[in-house]
Scaffold this active site. Structure first.
Site, PDB file in Angstrom:
ATOM      1  N   CYS A 170      57.241  -2.714 -14.658  1.00  0.00           N
ATOM      2  CA  CYS A 170      57.727  -1.417 -15.133  1.00  0.00           C
ATOM      3  C   CYS A 170      59.015  -1.060 -14.401  1.00  0.00           C
ATOM      4  O   CYS A 170      59.081  -1.128 -13.165  1.00  0.00           O
ATOM      5  CB  CYS A 170      56.664  -0.348 -14.894  1.00  0.00           C
ATOM      6  SG  CYS A 170      57.223   1.320 -15.296  1.00  0.00           S
ATOM      7  N   CYS A 207      58.307   6.395 -10.109  1.00  0.00           N
ATOM      8  CA  CYS A 207      57.357   7.254 -10.821  1.00  0.00           C
ATOM      9  C   CYS A 207      56.135   7.597  -9.963  1.00  0.00           C
ATOM     10  O   CYS A 207      55.748   8.742  -9.854  1.00  0.00           O
ATOM     11  CB  CYS A 207      56.927   6.577 -12.122  1.00  0.00           C
ATOM     12  SG  CYS A 207      55.479   7.293 -12.897  1.00  0.00           S
ATOM     13  N   CYS A 209      51.517   4.527 -11.194  1.00  0.00           N
ATOM     14  CA  CYS A 209      50.739   3.283 -11.054  1.00  0.00           C
ATOM     15  C   CYS A 209      50.833   2.795  -9.616  1.00  0.00           C
ATOM     16  O   CYS A 209      51.645   1.926  -9.293  1.00  0.00           O
ATOM     17  CB  CYS A 209      51.266   2.220 -12.007  1.00  0.00           C
ATOM     18  SG  CYS A 209      51.054   2.612 -13.743  1.00  0.00           S
ATOM     19  N   CYS A 216      55.756   3.657 -21.040  1.00  0.00           N
ATOM     20  CA  CYS A 216      54.835   3.606 -19.902  1.00  0.00           C
ATOM     21  C   CYS A 216      53.880   2.447 -20.129  1.00  0.00           C
ATOM     22  O   CYS A 216      53.278   2.325 -21.200  1.00  0.00           O
ATOM     23  CB  CYS A 216      54.066   4.928 -19.787  1.00  0.00           C
ATOM     24  SG  CYS A 216      52.766   4.897 -18.536  1.00  0.00           S
ATOM     25  N   GLU A 242      26.609  24.133 -21.221  1.00  0.00           N
ATOM     26  CA  GLU A 242      28.040  24.303 -20.966  1.00  0.00           C
ATOM     27  C   GLU A 242      28.359  25.790 -20.998  1.00  0.00           C
ATOM     28  O   GLU A 242      27.840  26.529 -21.826  1.00  0.00           O
ATOM     29  CB  GLU A 242      28.837  23.537 -22.038  1.00  0.00           C
ATOM     30  CG  GLU A 242      30.328  23.779 -22.039  1.00  0.00           C
ATOM     31  CD  GLU A 242      31.002  23.365 -20.736  1.00  0.00           C
ATOM     32  OE1 GLU A 242      31.667  24.242 -20.138  1.00  0.00           O
ATOM     33  OE2 GLU A 242      30.853  22.202 -20.309  1.00  0.00           O
ATOM     34  N   ASP A 249      28.166  15.175 -15.009  1.00  0.00           N
ATOM     35  CA  ASP A 249      29.511  14.586 -14.967  1.00  0.00           C
ATOM     36  C   ASP A 249      30.492  15.683 -14.550  1.00  0.00           C
ATOM     37  O   ASP A 249      31.219  16.238 -15.366  1.00  0.00           O
ATOM     38  CB  ASP A 249      29.876  14.027 -16.349  1.00  0.00           C
ATOM     39  CG  ASP A 249      31.215  13.299 -16.350  1.00  0.00           C
ATOM     40  OD1 ASP A 249      31.792  13.106 -15.257  1.00  0.00           O
ATOM     41  OD2 ASP A 249      31.692  12.934 -17.439  1.00  0.00           O
ATOM     42  N   CYS A 273      34.141  10.821 -11.103  1.00  0.00           N
ATOM     43  CA  CYS A 273      35.509  10.274 -11.091  1.00  0.00           C
ATOM     44  C   CYS A 273      36.110  10.335  -9.694  1.00  0.00           C
ATOM     45  O   CYS A 273      37.306  10.086  -9.528  1.00  0.00           O
ATOM     46  CB  CYS A 273      36.395  11.020 -12.089  1.00  0.00           C
ATOM     47  SG  CYS A 273      36.601  12.772 -11.712  1.00  0.00           S
TER      48      CYS A 273
END
Length: 431
Positions: free
Chosen positions: A71, A77, A80, A152, A314, A360, A387
């Protein structure tokens, strides 16, 4: 040791934030992008009492695990962080660091991708005017400077095509009222473009050009945001073409996805992740399951095909309405969603027989109240999708205090070329 001094060093270790570790006269120095075993000339850029930071000036002996950057803006940037590592080494690197967090828990081999490029289904490009020119791209790491780019390497090809078209067609007049351009491409091949800024009047012609050029654009929206902070989306919006939603798909279920709704950015690995969550639950088809913090219902709908019933919980009404629309669209009679605070729901259902709870949470993980709410219902199993391995590790210790033992953690590489990682943890009640 002083700032701007130069040293020749060999990397002896690394951190989970992509810094190599070297030692100079017993002082630890962190050097971004330096791999274990590499020899380099470095310059010191910051010195603290117990450690310092350096940058690579010249790589003298590169690792066999290093690869050339493909890239053109990878160095500036910052999106990554691991692109300089060969992909097999990226997986080893992530596995090593996640295993450190769960010393007394089995960590299964990380599940990676066959092709770890061009996978993302959503991009948010900042728009600025500088020196009389429109800038579009990504924010430089730790700054508000825009790094312009043609494409990208981790956004899917369709997003790159739409982005390239907008870059060619956008004028200074169009850009002056814009903050961001948001592009989504679904696995059903629908495209959504959301312009974010003060006023849509200068965008109408660009909107028309987009819908006339890309036949599969089904949603163009203008989102009004005049705030003075970093929040990307505002509260109000206007549909310029089509709908405010697109249709996605996950494990055979269609998902009506509003542009404000959360959806995993890697659709291939999302199916791997949710399949691992279902596998951890080890469902026979007779279970009552709860999908806590359910969002638009993606996990719950996938689970419902393997369980007797699923209730999703929720607090955001729009998400609940969206989730119930999705269950109707997929003819799932054993799955429904309710709008209620998690604490209230837990106390209302503490005497019910609940077999499995799926959770989650966002990156910050769960609060102790959230963990209390979950264990109040006394499920046989808890499946925790995370995550953020660090907050998962923290939360598993609290769950253990409340009587739930983690059997194993399954890492899934959802965010290839970056330091991000998803995990599924299987918890069972301690008898």
């Amino acid at each position: 040791m002083k700032k701007n001094e130069e040293y020749i060093v060999t990397c002896i270790d690394d951190t989970d934030l992509n810094s190599g570790v070297v030692k100079i006269d017993d002082m630890v120095v962190f050097v971004p992008n330096l791999l274990i075993g590499e020899k380099a000339k470095i310059k010191i850029v910051k010195v603290n009492k117990k450690y310092a930071f350096g940058i690579i000036i010249e790589l003298l002996k590169p690792s066999i695990n290093r690869q050339e950057l493909t890239c053109e803006v990878a160095k500036t940037c910052g999106g990554c962080q691991l692109q300089h590592m060969k992909y097999a080494y990226q997986l080893d690197y992530k596995y090593k660091h996640v295993k450190k967090l769960f010393e007394d828990i089995e960590v299964k081999p990380i599940l990676g991708m066959d092709n770890p490029w061009y996978y993302r289904n959503k991009a948010q490009f900042p728009v600025k005017i500088k020196d009389g020119k429109v800038q579009m791209g990504f924010y430089r790491q730790h700054s508000n400077d825009v790094v312009t780019c043609k494409e990208c390497k981790i956004q899917d090809h369709v997003i790159n095509e739409v982005f390239s078209f907008i870059q060619k067609k956008i004028t200074l007049k169009m850009a002056q009222d814009l903050r961001h351009v948001f592009i989504r491409h679904s696995s059903t091949d629908e495209i959504q473009v959301v312009f974010i800024g003060k006023n849509e009047k200068n965008i109408i012609s660009l909107s028309d050009q987009l819908k006339n050029t890309f036949a599969n654009i089904t949603s163009i929206v203008f989102n009004y945001n005049t705030r003075n902070d970093n929040v990307i989306l505002g509260d109000t919006y206007k549909v310029l073409y089509g709908n405010d939603s697109i249709i996605e798909e996950c494990l055979g279920n269609k998902v009506k996805l509003h542009f404000k709704a959360f959806f995993q950015v890697n659709p291939k690995q999302m199916e791997v992740l949710y399949s691992q969550a279902i596998k951890a639950a080890n469902l026979s088809g007779n279970e009552t399951c709860i999908d806590m913090y359910a969002g638009t219902g993606t996990i719950g709908m996938a689970v419902s095909q393997h369980a007797k019933s699923v209730i999703g919980v929720e607090i955001v009404k729009e998400a609940v309405d969206n989730a119930n629309d999705n269950t109707k669209m997929n003819h799932l009679d054993n799955c429904h969603y309710i709008c209620q605070d998690a604490t209230d729901f837990a106390h209302d259902h503490k005497d019910d027989k609940i077999d499995v709870i799926f959770i989650d949470p966002p990156r910050k993980g769960m609060t102790e109240n959230g963990i209390e709410d979950t264990v109040t219902m006394q499920p046989n199993k808890i499946v925790y999708v995370s995550c953020n391995p660090k907050t998962l590790s923290r939360d598993l210790k609290v769950f253990k205090e409340y009587g739930y033992q983690c059997e194993y953690v399954q890492p899934v590489d959802m965010f290839c070329q970056t330091i991000g990682l998803e995990c599924v943890a299987k918890l069972t009640k301690i008898v």
